[in-house]
Design an enzyme around this catalytic site. Structure first.
Site, short mmCIF file in Angstrom:
data_model
loop_
_atom_site.label_atom_id
_atom_site.label_comp_id
_atom_site.label_asym_id
_atom_site.label_seq_id
_atom_site.Cartn_x
_atom_site.Cartn_y
_atom_site.Cartn_z
N SER A 160 0.79 -1.02 -0.05
CA SER A 160 0.30 0.21 -0.06
C SER A 160 0.72 1.21 -0.20
O SER A 160 1.77 1.09 0.45
CB SER A 160 -1.38 0.60 1.44
OG SER A 160 -1.58 -1.33 1.06
N GLU B 101 -3.04 -13.98 1.12
CA GLU B 101 -3.59 -12.96 2.39
C GLU B 101 -5.28 -13.46 2.46
O GLU B 101 -5.36 -13.43 3.61
CB GLU B 101 -3.71 -11.58 2.08
CG GLU B 101 -3.65 -10.21 3.37
CD GLU B 101 -2.90 -9.44 3.61
OE1 GLU B 101 -2.50 -8.46 1.88
OE2 GLU B 101 -2.80 -8.26 4.16
N SER C 271 2.15 -3.13 7.63
CA SER C 271 2.63 -3.41 9.87
C SER C 271 4.26 -4.63 9.65
O SER C 271 4.74 -4.68 8.98
CB SER C 271 1.63 -4.56 9.65
OG SER C 271 -0.31 -4.32 9.06
N GLU D 11 -15.80 -2.96 1.09
CA GLU D 11 -16.81 -2.34 -0.31
C GLU D 11 -16.03 -2.95 -1.54
O GLU D 11 -16.28 -3.64 -1.85
CB GLU D 11 -16.43 -0.62 -0.44
CG GLU D 11 -17.19 -0.58 0.30
CD GLU D 11 -16.45 0.10 1.89
OE1 GLU D 11 -15.25 -0.49 1.84
OE2 GLU D 11 -17.34 0.82 3.01
#
Ligand code: FAD
Length: 396
Positions: free
Chosen positions: A135, A250, A167, A380
């Protein structure tokens, strides 16, 4: 489907359960198994690394990895049993989690023999811990829009750009990095994947602290960081396909977790916490909410079993696979919401009190639960996937 486990599977369960009882130190056990995926400090991280080493030495790490890469080569059912027992024991998420569940399987699929020999063994024994550098500030759901650049320069690539929400980067030795290697190609075709040493000069890690005070995420900056060509994972400009392998693993591991133990703890809380001078449990509205959570949790379990049955029969994943992530993560949020309703004003207190001795656990649970429907693909985006690929609805 048959709900009974075969005798061999029960034996596997008993063996692992007994091993955990004998070896898992109580100080490593979690208050709330779901909310502490990254250790809170280096000391805890190092203790967990030692724990992973002990588990690895006893053959309990990477149980579904193929034997030739140091795993146990166990089947899907053993993997499910492993998860159930590990969660029930409230054992800590292994610090090598990202390497074991995401990077390792991606390396097994895309890596050269040399890369597999070099990188897989230290993932298993926790000598090397990985993080996931996908990301960016303007590329999360639209991951293919990422802007970090890797420019070829002889036998190396020079990387510039920024990652976010990484993370565990503060502890990681390596990062699986996606970067743009061809800015002129259509966006999905100009990305490459790299195995990058976090000690490379030009990499800076800055903490991002959660509302709970927990240091989980980071920003990772690349400023002329040189990455050897040998660290390219998969062919150049094929990084999107590599990332699809990672994301598949994931999403597969997200959402399927059991919530039964948490709901039981919430019921126990409702019996002790008082609202308007009587236990919250005596409020019919609260009891209804708790009953609905129990029903949802059972529905999730049965959906997970249906998905498992299809996989065991070698069938293609069905719609139930796609709803697991949405329903599982949203149930996690609902548990946090009901905890807030049970606690009332106590929900805001992050200190143990006479009224709520384990208040920090619940504070953490309520505040942190919002992340479930964002990580590993937002609700979403998952609903878009269900609408388009499962239900075949038109895009517009
Ligand atoms: C706990 C946690 C751990 C994480 N760990 C990592 C990590 O280790 N490495 C890493 O690389 N990333 C990590 N992430 C980042 C995560 O992958 C992204 O947060 C996620 O993909 C969403 O991207 P975003 O935050 O940029 O939100 P955006 O993509 O900007 O989305 C913002 C909002 O718009 C909605 N939206 C966006 N596009 C659409 C659309 N087409 N249709 C409908 N709605 C849309 C989204 O659903 C969301 O509600 C982590 C996130 C969390 C919460």
């Amino acid at each position: 489907m048959d709900f009974e486990y075969a005798p061999g599977h029960e034996q596997f369960r008993q063996e692992f359960r007994d091993w955990l009882v004998k070896h898992l130190p109580s100080e490593l056990c979690l208050d709330d198994a779901s909310d502490d995926r990254v250790a809170s400090d280096r000391e805890t991280f190092e203790r967990r690394r030692m724990w992973q080493k002990e588990m690895h030495a006893a053959g309990w790490v990477g149980i579904s990895w193929p034997k030739e890469y140091g795993g146990r080569g166990a089947g899907l059912i053993e993997r499910v049993i492993w998860d159930e027992e590990y969660t029930a024991a409230r054992a800590p998420v292994l610090p090598g989690n990202m390497g074991l569940n995401l990077v390792g399987p991606t390396l097994i699929h895309w890596g050269t023999d040399e890369q597999k020999r070099r990188y897989l063994p230290p993932i298993l024994n926790a000598d090397e811990v990985w993080c996931q550098g996908f990301s960016e500030p303007n590329a999360g759901s639209d991951l293919a829009g990422l802007q970090t650049r890797a420019v070829e320069d002889g036998d190396r690539f020079v990387v510039n750009g920024q990652k976010v929400w990484t993370s565990g980067a503060q502890f990681a030795h390596w990062i699986l990095l996606l970067a743009r290697t061809d800015a002129t190609a259509p966006k999905h075709r100009g990305i490459s994947a790299f195995l990058v040493d976090m000690a490379t000069p030009g990499i800076t890690v800055r903490p991002l602290v959660l509302a709970t005070g927990h240091h989980h995420f980071n920003e990772v900056f690349f400023n002329d960081a040189a990455v050897p060509r040998a660290n390219l994972l998969g062919p150049v400009n094929q990084g999107w396909k590599v990332s699809t392998t990672t994301l598949m693993h994931e999403r597969h591991s997200a959402g399927g977790r059991s919530h039964v133990a948490q709901i039981a703890r919430l019921v126990a809380l409702a019996r002790t916490v008082h609202q308007d001078g009587r236990p919250a449990w005596e409020n019919p509205w609260i009891r209804q909410r708790l009953a609905q959570l129990a029903i949802d949790s059972e529905a999730l379990k049965l959906t997970r079993l249906r998905s498992l049955t299809r996989q065991l029969r070698g069938e293609a994943p069905g719609p139930e696979g796609s709803v697991l992530k949405v329903f599982g993560s949203e149930l996690g949020v609902r548990i946090g919401d009901v905890a807030g309703e049970v606690l009332g004003i106590h929900a805001l207190v992050n200190e143990p009190s006479d009224a709520v001795p384990d208040a920090p656990r619940w504070f953490n649970r309520i505040v942190a639960s919002r992340q479930y429907t964002i990580s590993a693909g937002t609700s979403e985006i998952q609903r878009n996937i269900i609408a388009e690929r499962v239900l075949g609805l038109p895009k517009d």
